[in-house]
Write an enzyme that holds these catalytic residues in place. Sequence first.
Site, PDB file in Angstrom:
ATOM      1  N   LYS A 173       0.846  -1.200   0.000  1.00 23.39           N
ATOM      2  CA  LYS A 173       0.000   0.000   0.000  1.00 23.39           C
ATOM      3  C   LYS A 173       0.878   1.246   0.000  1.00 23.39           C
ATOM      4  CE  LYS A 173      -3.381   2.395   2.822  1.00 23.39           C
ATOM      5  NZ  LYS A 173      -4.124   2.420   4.077  1.00 23.39           N
ATOM      6  N   GLU A 221      10.855  -4.482   3.945  1.00 21.99           N
ATOM      7  CA  GLU A 221      10.954  -5.868   3.483  1.00 21.99           C
ATOM      8  C   GLU A 221      10.574  -5.974   2.011  1.00 21.99           C
ATOM      9  OE1 GLU A 221       9.490  -4.800   6.215  1.00 21.99           O
ATOM     10  OE2 GLU A 221       9.846  -6.146   7.910  1.00 21.99           O
ATOM     11  N   GLY A 227      -4.366  -1.774   5.582  1.00 24.48           N
ATOM     12  CA  GLY A 227      -3.586  -2.913   5.096  1.00 24.48           C
ATOM     13  C   GLY A 227      -4.196  -4.249   5.491  1.00 24.48           C
ATOM     14  N   ARG A 228      -4.592  -4.374   6.745  1.00 25.37           N
ATOM     15  CA  ARG A 228      -5.094  -5.670   7.215  1.00 25.37           C
ATOM     16  C   ARG A 228      -6.517  -5.964   6.734  1.00 25.37           C
ATOM     17  NH1 ARG A 228      -3.885  -2.140  11.101  1.00 25.37           N
ATOM     18  NH2 ARG A 228      -5.447  -1.342  12.559  1.00 25.37           N
ATOM     19  N   GLU A 282      -3.340  -6.078  15.657  1.00 28.69           N
ATOM     20  CA  GLU A 282      -2.936  -4.762  15.154  1.00 28.69           C
ATOM     21  C   GLU A 282      -4.083  -3.763  15.344  1.00 28.69           C
ATOM     22  OE1 GLU A 282       0.258  -4.013  11.712  1.00 28.69           O
ATOM     23  OE2 GLU A 282      -1.750  -4.091  10.870  1.00 28.69           O
ATOM     24  N   HIS A 333      -2.417 -32.425  19.880  1.00 30.62           N
ATOM     25  CA  HIS A 333      -1.246 -33.203  20.293  1.00 30.62           C
ATOM     26  C   HIS A 333      -0.081 -32.306  20.667  1.00 30.62           C
ATOM     27  CE1 HIS A 333      -3.410 -36.794  19.170  1.00 30.62           C
ATOM     28  NE2 HIS A 333      -3.894 -36.043  18.190  1.00 30.62           N
ATOM     29  N   LYS A 353      10.223   0.512  13.235  1.00 30.64           N
ATOM     30  CA  LYS A 353      10.689   0.745  11.860  1.00 30.64           C
ATOM     31  C   LYS A 353      11.782   1.807  11.862  1.00 30.64           C
ATOM     32  CE  LYS A 353       6.343  -0.215   9.462  1.00 30.64           C
ATOM     33  NZ  LYS A 353       5.258   0.363   8.667  1.00 30.64           N
TER      34      LYS A 353
HETATM   35  O1  F6P Z   1       4.016  -2.604   9.700  1.00 30.97           O
HETATM   36  C1  F6P Z   1       2.662  -2.791   9.716  1.00 30.97           C
HETATM   37  C2  F6P Z   1       2.048  -2.526   8.373  1.00 30.97           C
HETATM   38  O2  F6P Z   1       1.921  -1.171   8.191  1.00 30.97           O
HETATM   39  C3  F6P Z   1       0.708  -3.226   8.236  1.00 30.97           C
HETATM   40  O3  F6P Z   1      -0.331  -2.509   8.780  1.00 30.97           O
HETATM   41  C4  F6P Z   1       0.621  -3.421   6.761  1.00 30.97           C
HETATM   42  O4  F6P Z   1      -0.325  -4.369   6.403  1.00 30.97           O
HETATM   43  C5  F6P Z   1       2.042  -3.848   6.459  1.00 30.97           C
HETATM   44  O5  F6P Z   1       2.833  -3.054   7.316  1.00 30.97           O
HETATM   45  C6  F6P Z   1       2.486  -3.699   5.024  1.00 30.97           C
HETATM   46  O6  F6P Z   1       2.354  -2.397   4.581  1.00 30.97           O
HETATM   47  P1  F6P Z   1       2.427  -2.020   3.061  1.00 30.97           P
HETATM   48  O7  F6P Z   1       1.312  -2.697   2.347  1.00 30.97           O
HETATM   49  O8  F6P Z   1       2.337  -0.523   3.008  1.00 30.97           O
HETATM   50  O9  F6P Z   1       3.761  -2.504   2.523  1.00 30.97           O
END
Ligand code: F6P
Length: 540
Positions: free
Chosen positions: A204, A210, A265-266, A351, A382, A510
């Site tokens: 987003k 990452e 995002g979620r 979150e 188990h 971050k």
């Molecule tokens: O670090 C948390 C977060 O902001 C989440 O809320 C989100 O889903 C994820 O990182 C990834 O964010 P993006 O889609 O902006 O890469």
Amino acid sequence: MTSETPTVDRTAAIARLQSHQEKHKWSLRDLFSTSPDRATRFSADAAGIYLDFSKNHLREETLELLLGLTEEVDLRKQIEDLLSGATVNNTEHRPALHTALRFQGKPATEHEQAVADCRAQMRRFVEQVHSKQWTGYTGEPIRHVVNIGIGGSDLGPRMVMEALRPWDRPDLSVHFVANIDGADLSDTLATLPPENTLFIVASKSFSTLETRQNALSARQWMLDAGCREDQLAQHFVAVSSNIVAAQDFGIAAENIFPMWSWVGGRYSLWSAIGLPIALGCGFDAYEQLLAGANAMDSHFAEAPFSESLPVLMALIHFWYRQCWQTGSQVVLPYAQRLAKFPAWLQQLDMESLGKGVDRDGHQLPYPTGSVIWGTEGSNGQHSFHQLLHQGTDMIPADFIAIKQPTSELVEQHRWLLACCISQSQALLQGKSQQEAREELEQQGYTHREAHALAPHKAIPGNRPSNTLIVEKLDPYHLGALLALYEHKVFTMGCLLGINPFDQWGVELGKLLGNAVHDAIGKEAPAEWDGSSRELLARLF
Ligand code: F6P
């Protein structure tokens, strides 16, 4: 602005619930023996999902008190605000319109029109890939899709793809890479032919560490394989609300699928973040997923709260969190293909509800989000179920059963469902010391031995659970199930008086991550704590 009645006194409401709790003896065995028809009275259903909430510490009066709370917080108005696009995310000044992503019929609002245009763009792209008109740099068709994203840009589509395995297209496999650990990307790419591989960079913000690093490495992998810079467009598409950053990365404007600030995002798997689903399972499956979620949205908007699945589940969760000191909730999908459901739910719930202040920034005097965890049944039986049965904490459980078999091994499905029912039964019933003693004596133990062993064999029982029966593990019912939990979490946010749509807590980590990365190979700044300085020195 969203309505939050300024006069709501949640502390007083919680105190009323606490005194109700103290007034009664709470024995699930007794509740069932005095009301054998409890299961019909404490159950509800919607969109092909049946909720049995009878195995909970609830009396009619408890439910009335909890339902009274929905009035106090004016839940109906808060739901209307959510669905109509009011600024429910007050700290980021945005609506949270994930429900608009799954609208059905003709677009009726500006948001829905944008969603309809995006769906059309997705459909065209999916058709091009499936019909093999979309080719890689050697002219060969795409056979592998790698989704690079993390958090909400990964967990939803990854979980859905696994859940819908029978919908997998034989000619296209979908892979997911999230972790900054290079092993994730390199292990995935090790078996893939670059000429047949397409990357979706799903972010987003298009600024997530990452995702950017993995995308850069994937880009280099393509170039190393012989793809020219001017051919990269055939191998990279993006889903983002940050069009400029995606273009700066080198993604062609026509290959960027939009996202919007009004989608968290979620809550984004229903947007073009669901592109891997549409590619891997087909566009019809993706649309069915949306339709199922939309059916749950209508239920959430219209059903009386006493029959509303999300509201009932939230009220029960609230009751345990506030009055029974529960610090965690376990979710147990009895379906192998829902193995990733708990991970998806962890982000959604933790979150959203992991906040310490109310919507106006006041410190809260009561607990908020709890730990969500779990795994697929029957595997968990188990490993950690021991703690559920005999540990010292009461951990409310959500069991999820799928009615129709998910494989041709029908007898195994019967066993699976038997395991599911028997676990909630065991949690409820338990076994008293006396029962354990009698059992041991019947097995031939001496009175003395039975007496010594009984405390170990006794099981407290009286542990609550919900059971959800989902008609079938198909796109429609899966969509409904996911939307049910989204609305449950929103309702929890309303009951707690918090904003469930921001996540400021993740920002500090971050920022510090960047600072630590900058310090690698140098002397750590003196103002750092001693532990972090030492760790840096030992690692680099
Ligand atoms: O670090 C948390 C977060 O902001 C989440 O809320 C989100 O889903 C994820 O990182 C990834 O964010 P993006 O889609 O902006 O890469």
